[in-house]
Enzyme design. Sequence first.
Site, PDB file in Angstrom:
ATOM      1  N   ARG A 250      40.621  55.699  39.411  1.00 36.97           N
ATOM      2  CA  ARG A 250      39.294  56.104  40.037  1.00 36.97           C
ATOM      3  C   ARG A 250      38.073  54.971  39.641  1.00 36.97           C
ATOM      4  NH1 ARG A 250      37.360  61.768  38.382  1.00 36.97           N
ATOM      5  NH2 ARG A 250      35.305  60.765  37.751  1.00 36.97           N
TER       6      ARG A 250
ATOM      7  N   ALA B 203      31.594  50.358  37.198  1.00 33.74           N
ATOM      8  CA  ALA B 203      32.301  50.190  38.400  1.00 33.74           C
ATOM      9  C   ALA B 203      33.271  49.120  38.275  1.00 33.74           C
ATOM     10  CB  ALA B 203      31.156  50.070  39.661  1.00 33.74           C
ATOM     11  N   SER B 204      34.194  49.101  38.852  1.00 35.75           N
ATOM     12  CA  SER B 204      35.092  47.633  38.917  1.00 35.75           C
ATOM     13  C   SER B 204      35.591  47.297  37.616  1.00 35.75           C
ATOM     14  CB  SER B 204      34.179  46.589  39.795  1.00 35.75           C
ATOM     15  OG  SER B 204      33.720  46.995  41.001  1.00 35.75           O
ATOM     16  N   ARG B 205      35.702  48.131  36.678  1.00 39.44           N
ATOM     17  CA  ARG B 205      36.285  47.766  35.547  1.00 39.44           C
ATOM     18  C   ARG B 205      35.196  46.742  34.604  1.00 39.44           C
ATOM     19  NH1 ARG B 205      38.462  51.929  37.227  1.00 39.44           N
ATOM     20  NH2 ARG B 205      40.939  52.163  36.890  1.00 39.44           N
ATOM     21  N   LEU B 206      34.113  46.763  35.057  1.00 36.58           N
ATOM     22  CA  LEU B 206      33.180  45.950  34.157  1.00 36.58           C
ATOM     23  C   LEU B 206      32.461  47.263  33.157  1.00 36.58           C
ATOM     24  CD1 LEU B 206      31.495  43.360  36.040  1.00 36.58           C
ATOM     25  CD2 LEU B 206      33.343  43.189  34.683  1.00 36.58           C
TER      26      LEU B 206
END
Length: 213
Positions: free
Chosen positions: A12, A190-193
């Site tokens: 997720r 978000a987006s693994r950042l």
Amino acid sequence: MTPDRALADLRRDYARAGLAEADLAPTWTEQLARWFVDAAGLVEPNAVVLATATADGAPSARTVLLKACDAHGFVVFTNLTSRKGREVAENPRATLLFPWVELERQVVVEGAVEQVDRAETEAYFRSRPRGSQIGAWVSRQSQVVAGREVLEARQAELEQRFARQDVPVPDFWGGLRVVPTAVEFWQGRASRLHDRLRYRLDGPTWVVERLAP
Ligand SMILES: Cc1cc2nc3c(=O)[nH]c(=O)nc-3n(C[C@H](O)[C@H](O)[C@H](O)COP(=O)(O)O)c2cc1C
């Protein structure tokens, strides 16, 4: 390794919150207190994974309950002859990890381990329900046991032994304090950042650093 599709597809995007340097509390204790307020609705928000290691570095981990926390450190109670107890006796360092996944957060603490003094241990032991006090006596924690009936028989025996008195504190039971040298606050983004802000003891002062996610 063949990836398991069902596991590989579990993911997720984290979008609940961010953690910016400007929002961070001046001390890790205050920041942790803020996050504990947010964690209040979780099941056992004070459940924390305690990792220890033998003198030659073989690691082990288990969940324990955090019972006190202030600028001096993080206190948990356990059987001092257990695996974790023996490991911190030979290698007095530990990591604590609060897995607050529902909040898309984790807190990771690194530090030295010291034993809580006897008066503090006794005060906490006296606050526990009688069943837990007896339980502390019953279990030779981490030892192999022949069967559940052995534990139940010992419990019955100890209930009789202490029937007409307060349950004394076993001398093999006590508190461990993790005195932190680093406390990292991780917030999923978000987006693994993700945001990772770490308070780290640098000589006598705490510095705050951002770590790459
Ligand atoms: C939610 C939860 C809370 C626990 N709390 C404690 C605790 O406060 N103290 C403790 O000694 N064990 C606690 N345990 C049991 C430990 O995880 C572990 O099985 C036990 O301490 C023996 O660990 P060791 O053999 O690695 O020393 C808890 C387990 C769970 C799942």
